[in-house]
Design an enzyme around this catalytic site. Sequence first.
Site, PDB file in Angstrom:
ATOM      1  N   HIS A 256       0.853  -1.190   0.000  1.00 13.90           N
ATOM      2  CA  HIS A 256       0.000   0.000   0.000  1.00 13.90           C
ATOM      3  C   HIS A 256       0.888   1.240   0.000  1.00 13.90           C
ATOM      4  O   HIS A 256       1.549   1.542   0.993  1.00 13.90           O
ATOM      5  CB  HIS A 256      -0.906  -0.001   1.227  1.00 13.90           C
ATOM      6  CG  HIS A 256      -1.764   1.215   1.320  1.00 13.90           C
ATOM      7  ND1 HIS A 256      -2.924   1.357   0.598  1.00 13.90           N
ATOM      8  CD2 HIS A 256      -1.615   2.359   2.021  1.00 13.90           C
ATOM      9  CE1 HIS A 256      -3.460   2.531   0.865  1.00 13.90           C
ATOM     10  NE2 HIS A 256      -2.678   3.168   1.732  1.00 13.90           N
ATOM     11  N   ASP A 368      -7.887   1.717   2.308  1.00 11.20           N
ATOM     12  CA  ASP A 368      -7.493   2.741   3.276  1.00 11.20           C
ATOM     13  C   ASP A 368      -8.301   4.031   3.187  1.00 11.20           C
ATOM     14  O   ASP A 368      -7.980   4.992   3.873  1.00 11.20           O
ATOM     15  CB  ASP A 368      -6.007   3.074   3.086  1.00 11.20           C
ATOM     16  CG  ASP A 368      -5.434   3.891   4.224  1.00 11.20           C
ATOM     17  OD1 ASP A 368      -5.892   3.716   5.366  1.00 11.20           O
ATOM     18  OD2 ASP A 368      -4.531   4.706   3.974  1.00 11.20           O
TER      19      ASP A 368
END
Length: 1011
Positions: A256, A368
């Site tokens: 990420h 996220d």
Amino acid sequence: MHDDRTIVEDRIERILKQRIRPAVYAERVPLTLAAWEAPDEPVPVTEALRRPYERFERGTPWGRPWSTLWLRATATVPAQWAGRRVEAVFDPGFVGDWAGGQAEALVYDGDGHPIKGLEPYNTYVPVTGPEVCLFLELAANPQVLADGMRPQPFGDPATAGGDPLYTFRTADLALLDEEVFHLRLDIQVLRELMLELTLVDPRRHEILRALERCLNALDIQDVSGTAAAARAELAGALSRPAHASAHTVHAAGHAHIDSAWLWPIRETKRKTARTFANVTELAKHYPELVFAGPQAQQYAWVKENHPELFERIRAAVREGQWVPVGGMWVEADGNLPGGEALARQLVHGKRFFLDEFGHECKGVWLPDSFGYTAAYPQIAKLAGMEWFLTQKISWNQTNPFPHHTFQWEGIDGTRIFTHFPPADTYNGSIHGRELAHAVRNFRDKGAATRSLLPFGHGDGGGGPTREMMERARRLRDLEGSPRVVVGDPGEFFAAAEAEYPDAPVWSGELYLELHRATYTSQARTKRGNRRSEHLLREAELWSAAAALHAGHAYPYDELDRLWKTVLLHQFHDILPGSSIAWVHREAEATYSRVEGELTALIEAAQAALAGEGEHTWVFNASPRARREVVTGVLVDVPASAAVRPAPGATADPVKVDGLTIDNGIIRVAVDEDGLLTSVYDLRAGREVIAQGSRGNLLQLHTDLPNNWDAWDIDRHYRYQYTDLTSADSTTVVECGPLVAAIRVERSFGKSRITQTYTVAAGADRVEIDTEIYWREREKILKAAFPLDVHAEREASEIQFGHVHRPTHTNTSWDAARFEVSHHRWVHLAEPGYGVAVLNDSSYGHDVSRTTREGGGTTTTLRLSLVRAPRCPDPEADQGFHRMRYALVAGAQVREAVAGGYAMNLPLRTVKGGAAAVPDPLVTTDGDAAVIEAIKLADDRSGDVIVRLYESLGGQAATVVRPAFPIASAVETDLLERPIAEVAHDGGGVPLRLRAFQIRTLRFRPGSGFRR
């Protein structure tokens, strides 16, 4: 037995840490180092290779904040190491336990070819020849949050200082002892599994005794020589298969990488290259690795800056070891982007992956983002998506989400299969505690047997590691553990949906009970986004009209580039306002440039339509006809069209009496404090402002959340506030007959606010133009409207529709929504009467109800205008802001929809000729169907694309009428791929839409019409 067990466990820990880990590298020889510091911004490797290097010693401090040090490392591999695994091992001074957000490096060979990245948990570089020459591009990224949520200077180079951040420690050639390396992993896996098993589980004791025998077989003075024997003692414990009913964890390699956050965009470009190089290198040694890589923008950066690395990615995609996922240009915020922007995130992302890899993403990957709009299921499905992944909802403060695997239903009824990993992380490491938590936490036991785990260090931490891959191999089928299967996330979703056909349904938004301040932080960034979205709409509309009506060249390339720029800045730490100062300063400059370029495109297209001359033309880009005062004339302008104003439109004159404005539709009274004491709806014969209250009351709250300054607004903020009721001056500045205005100036603390109330002829609203010079700290400013409306719920605009939320707090779920998001409007109503509040750049608000003395209810809507968090940007929101909002009396949802577009798409005036005004390019019938976009097809065929949606929340019939003869009409998906032909009579397409349905039509103009 208890004491004996503890003694053995302590022994395991010490020997693993003090004897086995140091023995992983059997021998070392130092590398010779030389360095060159880049004077300013990063340079390409081709330039760095040409620079003069000076001798560099271990123990040397290095790295001014945000600087780059190039390091040359050379050595000759000892002859006795021939045929064994040799690695270059570096420690440039790594600190802390977070793999990202600190020192990092990309390593090149002597010819400038990228090899792999270096990060705290990825410190080696493979060596293949007898002579070693490596170049390290070392980035001195500061640890912005090292001291938690404390204001600090590192987020801006101008304040970051010049002292070195790191001290260089290690640069060696090292001989990897593979037997010891594997012994370490054997012990780690079994020890972690053992610690997660209960004290009464026989398996726990079996593992303990196996580990004890292993250590008894290990000579701590000769770890290398006895490692094989020690491993043999563990073989039995590692070979026992998992239970038939064991949970299956589908592990997908991942990294990420925030496209900007505690670092600027330029650093993300380098983080991406380092991580992607790591993954392609790791894939050579672990053929079972499957890496899930989202965010097309990051691939585009690698293609531009590291074409050789991009070709390695292409090869990995072909081999099935790399899977592009998500199909979005970036992992955008889940609430704030407009409807068309959210569609274009998927259009541009999916198209990039199709064009570059021949791969069609089938699922949205958004672990996220800070909550997810209820419009997502339909938008995703219309882009060809079949599943949705998130993680952040596990961060809820109050109410644990009841499912991990479910069908998510959007506002139109569309459902998409959805999962969020029960391991509660998108940066997994395949450790025993993580896997055990996933099994214990999984809320769909008994009906589903599998979950997903994205694993790998993010944000420049380097992604998956060989240690993670080794753990996965050992845990593929091991008693006491869930089965770990490394694979394609798409395969997980297919298997999960097949085994869970009756998954529970969650209807509506996925509201995150955290990070609610992201609707307001960094107001200038948010204003830039809102303005850019609407300018893009205008540029496409008028460019398409000019192309068809006037032969004007459609600016395909410019629009493509500008869309991608705006989409990038919708990333979930830019648009929400949660990045460092550097990011937001650059964002403001970028939005200014985008506005200039789009304005130029709009003006060029409008000039082509209007021709030359001195006649005034008025252009309306909104999807609803409007009557407004322009250039001193009250003018009617059709939807998405232009007119040349002529006398004819009439309305009662606007009158001013003291501080009261009356236009025959509403009567607005302002007191000496500059507050609204009355907004009286003359048509309905009722007051809008609650009795005894005053509207547009500015309230200044103390705003220091418990954590996450730029992200959070906590419930306790409500209890400390000041009502700003004192005005420096209240002055009538316009007094009719078409427009009247009252200006209010007030000051408080170190700040100043100027607000102008405006009422125009024929208008049902009072507009409030607000200019703020803001110098407060740790405050939030709200504008309160106490309304004489008994509203059980509110309606807030979202993408392609609206959602209803209760105004009460009956349940903990209701109470947790004490700050919520909106787009262009919020509507509050009781049966028969409603009020809307419009805005041009606000995204956060709250609604509450109180009972008045003597009976009756006051419903108070408060817009969140500006905040002042101090971390990660100590100067967040300081300075000048401008925003507009309006109170609309007697509004139903249709008026709110029309008003929201009108406020965000101001009428434009252009000087032009006297030729006939062209008809609107495309129109619709009725109030419900709204055109969101009119553009030319991306394939440059000259076809016209029209995207529309039902806006009121019920079934609707309409006719879509182009201003040109129709040769063909086809319904398409969001990527403009055909779904089915639609019936037409050559001049219009009748459509029926369900509630909030989005439809995209592709028209081919008939022969003889200019294309």
